[in-house]
Design an enzyme around this catalytic site. Structure first.
Site, PDB file in Angstrom:
ATOM      1  N   ASP A 172       0.867  -1.193   0.000  1.00 24.63           N
ATOM      2  CA  ASP A 172       0.000   0.000   0.000  1.00 24.63           C
ATOM      3  C   ASP A 172       0.892   1.227   0.000  1.00 24.63           C
ATOM      4  OD1 ASP A 172      -2.252   1.947   0.733  1.00 24.63           O
ATOM      5  OD2 ASP A 172      -3.303   0.030   0.839  1.00 24.63           O
ATOM      6  N   LYS A 199     -11.400   1.900 -15.297  1.00 22.67           N
ATOM      7  CA  LYS A 199     -11.905   0.540 -15.051  1.00 22.67           C
ATOM      8  C   LYS A 199     -12.286  -0.166 -16.347  1.00 22.67           C
ATOM      9  CE  LYS A 199     -11.373   0.658 -10.614  1.00 22.67           C
ATOM     10  NZ  LYS A 199     -10.391  -0.219  -9.956  1.00 22.67           N
ATOM     11  N   TYR A 222     -12.470   7.875 -13.883  1.00 21.60           N
ATOM     12  CA  TYR A 222     -12.600   6.614 -13.126  1.00 21.60           C
ATOM     13  C   TYR A 222     -13.221   5.513 -13.994  1.00 21.60           C
ATOM     14  CZ  TYR A 222     -13.780   3.325  -9.407  1.00 21.60           C
ATOM     15  OH  TYR A 222     -13.877   2.198  -8.627  1.00 21.60           O
TER      16      TYR A 222
END
Ligand code: NAI
Length: 256
Positions: A32, A155, A151
């Protein structure tokens, strides 16, 4: 027990997936931005290279599964950098480790948003592997007031990359499955601000209708990711599996 690497493991869907895999006795390397076994900014070339180098050190060059959950939903080009190029670089960089693993599996997190309108230029540049052009197209979308398309474009591009890439010699030929899980709305720090505000919550509910159970919890997505990442998954590859409470069936109806 298997050795699995999960990006975005500090929060939300990545956290739930890492916890489930650990609970089942597997070794999980969590990656992360500011937490976990590997800290790396996957929106940058340096961070991506650092992730692969560190993963090699920690595993001795063998991984059985890679799960890419790191993602953001900002109206900013960083969203295409991280969600598409960060995931692609993670998977391409770790493919040699997977190829040395046992029943190797890779899973990315797509989104129901991939069936919503996208910015075709951003998607085309991403699929061409041209990060500079994709960032320029994303910035242009933001500048003309269509930042939300960055966004959905990230995707859509990632899901199409999965379908194209899974069937290549490098992946299918090496016995490595590659799939996307596309959630509907999951309650995590990514969506909580939208859901807490009644006005944006109404927009989200109209854009993503979820007739089965309503909004999801990350723990309801993790078991599907874990199965796709397991040796039980012998034949599923190149798929975008919607775990969305029926949203895709509502939105696309008979569309396949
Ligand atoms: P989250 O915000 O809870 O977790 C995302 C994680 O990614 C965080 O731990 C964050 O630190 C990490 N991250 C952010 N920027 C990073 C960077 N530059 N480098 C490395 N790591 C970074 O979000 P959530 O909801 O768990 O999302 C996980 C994935 O699922 C994302 O790809 C998201 O787009 C996708 N998704 C989420 C949905 C939702 O409704 N929450 C729906 C559909 C897809």
């Amino acid at each position: 027990p298997r050795t699995c690497l999960v990006t975005g493991a500090a929060s939300g869907i990545g956290h739930a997936t890492a916890a489930l895999l650990r609970q089942r006795g597997h070794t999980v390397i969590g990656a992360d931005l500011h937490a976990g076994d590997i800290r790396a900014d996957l929106a940058t070339d340096e961070g991506r290279a650092a992730l692969v180098a560190r993963a090699r050190e920690l595993t001795g060059g063998r991984l059985d599964a890679v799960v890419c959950c790191a993602g953001v939903a900002r109206f900013d080009p960083v969203t295409i950098r991280l969600n598409h190029f960060g995931a692609v670089a993670t998977l391409d960089g770790l493919l040699p480790l997977l190829a040395a693993g046992t029943a190797p599996r890779a899973v990315v997190v797509g989104s129901i948003d991939s069936v919503h309108p996208t910015d075709p230029e951003t998607v085309a540049a991403a699929l061409a592997g041209d990060e500079a052009a994709a960032v320029a197209a994303a910035r242009a979308a933001v500048d003309r007031g269509e930042g939300h398309l960055v966004y959905s474009s990230s995707k859509a591009a990632l899901s199409r990359w999965v379908r194209r890439t899974a069937v290549t010699d490098a992946w299918a030929g090496a016995g490595v499955t590659l799939n996307a899980v596309a959630p509907g709305v999951v309650v995590t720090p990514l969506t909580r601000p939208l859901l807490d505000d009644p006005a944006t919550r109404a927009l989200v509910e109209r854009a993503v209708p979820m007739p089965l159970h309503g909004h999801a919890r990350p723990e309801q997505i993790a078991p599907l990711i874990a199965w796709l990442a397991s040796p039980e998954n012998a034949l599923v590859t190149g798929q975008v599996v919607f775990a969305d409470g029926g949203a895709d069936a509502v939105l696309r109806g008979d569309g396949t």
